[in-house]
Enzyme design. Structure first.
Site, PDB file in Angstrom:
ATOM      1  N   ASP A   1       0.994  -1.221  -0.037  1.00  0.00           N
ATOM      2  CA  ASP A   1       0.087   0.217  -0.016  1.00  0.00           C
ATOM      3  C   ASP A   1       1.032   1.355   0.144  1.00  0.00           C
ATOM      4  OD1 ASP A   1      -2.243   1.876   0.522  1.00  0.00           O
ATOM      5  OD2 ASP A   1      -1.661   1.852   2.578  1.00  0.00           O
TER       6      ASP A   1
ATOM      7  N   ASP B   1      -0.155   5.014   0.767  1.00  0.00           N
ATOM      8  CA  ASP B   1      -0.078   6.056   1.706  1.00  0.00           C
ATOM      9  C   ASP B   1      -0.216   5.514   3.201  1.00  0.00           C
ATOM     10  OD1 ASP B   1      -0.920   8.930   0.574  1.00  0.00           O
ATOM     11  OD2 ASP B   1      -2.211   7.316  -0.841  1.00  0.00           O
TER      12      ASP B   1
ATOM     13  N   THR C   1      -2.716   0.121  -4.295  1.00  0.00           N
ATOM     14  CA  THR C   1      -3.163   1.505  -3.743  1.00  0.00           C
ATOM     15  C   THR C   1      -4.486   2.055  -4.380  1.00  0.00           C
ATOM     16  OG1 THR C   1      -2.497   3.847  -3.515  1.00  0.00           O
ATOM     17  CG2 THR C   1      -2.016   2.717  -5.652  1.00  0.00           C
ATOM     18  N   GLY C   2      -5.131   2.878  -3.544  1.00  0.00           N
ATOM     19  CA  GLY C   2      -6.457   3.229  -3.691  1.00  0.00           C
ATOM     20  C   GLY C   2      -6.402   4.591  -4.513  1.00  0.00           C
TER      21      GLY C   2
ATOM     22  N   LYS D   1      -8.011  -4.983  -3.582  1.00  0.00           N
ATOM     23  CA  LYS D   1      -6.776  -5.226  -3.692  1.00  0.00           C
ATOM     24  C   LYS D   1      -6.286  -6.646  -3.629  1.00  0.00           C
ATOM     25  CE  LYS D   1      -5.355  -0.734  -1.598  1.00  0.00           C
ATOM     26  NZ  LYS D   1      -4.345  -0.139  -0.527  1.00  0.00           N
TER      27      LYS D   1
ATOM     28  N   ASP E   1      -2.413  -0.457   5.912  1.00  0.00           N
ATOM     29  CA  ASP E   1      -2.505   0.152   7.246  1.00  0.00           C
ATOM     30  C   ASP E   1      -3.986   0.600   7.528  1.00  0.00           C
ATOM     31  OD1 ASP E   1      -2.959   3.392   6.740  1.00  0.00           O
ATOM     32  OD2 ASP E   1      -2.204   2.450   5.225  1.00  0.00           O
TER      33      ASP E   1
ATOM     34  N   ASN F   1      -9.306  -0.654   3.875  1.00  0.00           N
ATOM     35  CA  ASN F   1      -9.200  -0.840   2.203  1.00  0.00           C
ATOM     36  C   ASN F   1      -8.101  -2.060   1.968  1.00  0.00           C
ATOM     37  OD1 ASN F   1      -7.334   1.359   2.833  1.00  0.00           O
ATOM     38  ND2 ASN F   1      -7.138   1.600   0.444  1.00  0.00           N
TER      39      ASN F   1
END
Length: 266
Positions: A8, A10, A42-43, A191, A214, A217
């Site tokens: 991930d 962020d 990542t989103g 994901k 973290d 998501n």
């Protein structure tokens, strides 16, 4: 031996200053040199994630939009794509319009809002991506959408999840990437789905994968990976699901995992 690592961005790969530390880059490069595929999960939209990937010299397909789009960095070839069901997108747009909620759309890897407010400005700054204002979402909603996103106070979003579940919950994947961000994707735009696709793509088993994150998501990523890792700064519910909890994003948690499980396996 692990063959695929999905990280991930962020609050996981990036420090709070939005940087990737030199030590983390070095660990990632060492893993790649050993033949391990290291990718981002990542989103963020592809255009935003690509800027991070280029900083760390990645040249692999990357997982973006929470898993709704897997695309190669150099050629820009789409390998996996799941768009929002149009009917659910319409319902969500009408719901947000009737409530005066801040909704963002992602069309052709561009970010759209209906008005130029503090929320879209802050989001644009964080993701390092420009945005467009289009007061009329009615025509955009008919286009292929990788995701839709509501920005609001955390407690407001928690209430919205309960209201929206009976309305569109059967048709879409709903998740929070940050306390203020509620995101909507195709049911297979997770994901976890994207990691399974990537494993198949490079020819490894799910046991040979590592997923790190973290936030909520990242739940599907952590659950399906052979080694699901929660950051030290992760939300508690994710730590409970994880196989391993590493240091925080500011303490090179990603580097620690790569060194412990890939570079110096015990």
């Amino acid at each position: 031996m692990y063959k695929l690592i999905a990280i991930d961005v962020d609050d996981t790969l990036l420090t709070d200053d939005l940087l990737v530390t030199p030590g983390t880059i070095e660990a990632m490069e060492s893993a790649i040199a050993q033949g391990v595929t290291v990718t981002l999960a990542t989103g963020r939209m592809f255009a935003s994630a690509r800027k991070i990937a280029e900083q760390i010299n990645l040249n692999v397909p990357i997982i973006t939009y929470q898993g709704a789009l897997v695309k190669t960095l150099l050629e820009g070839e789409v390998l996996y794509e799941r768009n929002m069901p149009t009917e659910a997108a319409r319902k969500l747009q009408q719901f947000c319009q009737s409530r005066g909620l801040h909704l963002q759309l992602y069309v052709d890897d561009e970010l759209y809002g209906t008005e130029d407010n503090d929320r879209i400005k802050a989001y644009s700054k964080l993701s390092n991506i420009p945005y467009k204002i289009e007061p009329d979402f009615d025509y955009l909603i008919e286009k292929p959408l990788h995701k839709m996103l509501i920005i609001d106070e955390p407690e407001v979003l928690d209430g919205l999840i309960e209201e929206l579940r009976p309305l569109i919950g059967e048709d879409v994947h709903m998740t929070k990437s940050k306390a203020h961000y509620l995101e909507f994707m195709h049911k297979e735009g997770t994901k976890g789905h994207a990691l399974a696709f990537m494993a198949q793509h490079i020819g490894c088993t799910m046991e040979e994968t590592i997923g790190m994150g973290d936030a909520w998501n990242d739940r599907e990523l952590i659950q399906v990976a052979g080694l699901g890792v929660a950051m030290g700064n992760a939300i508690d519910s994710l730590k409970e699901l994880a196989d391993y909890v590493t240091a925080t994003n500011n303490e090179e948690g990603v580097r620690h995992v790569i060194e412990k499980f890939v570079l110096k396996p015990h």
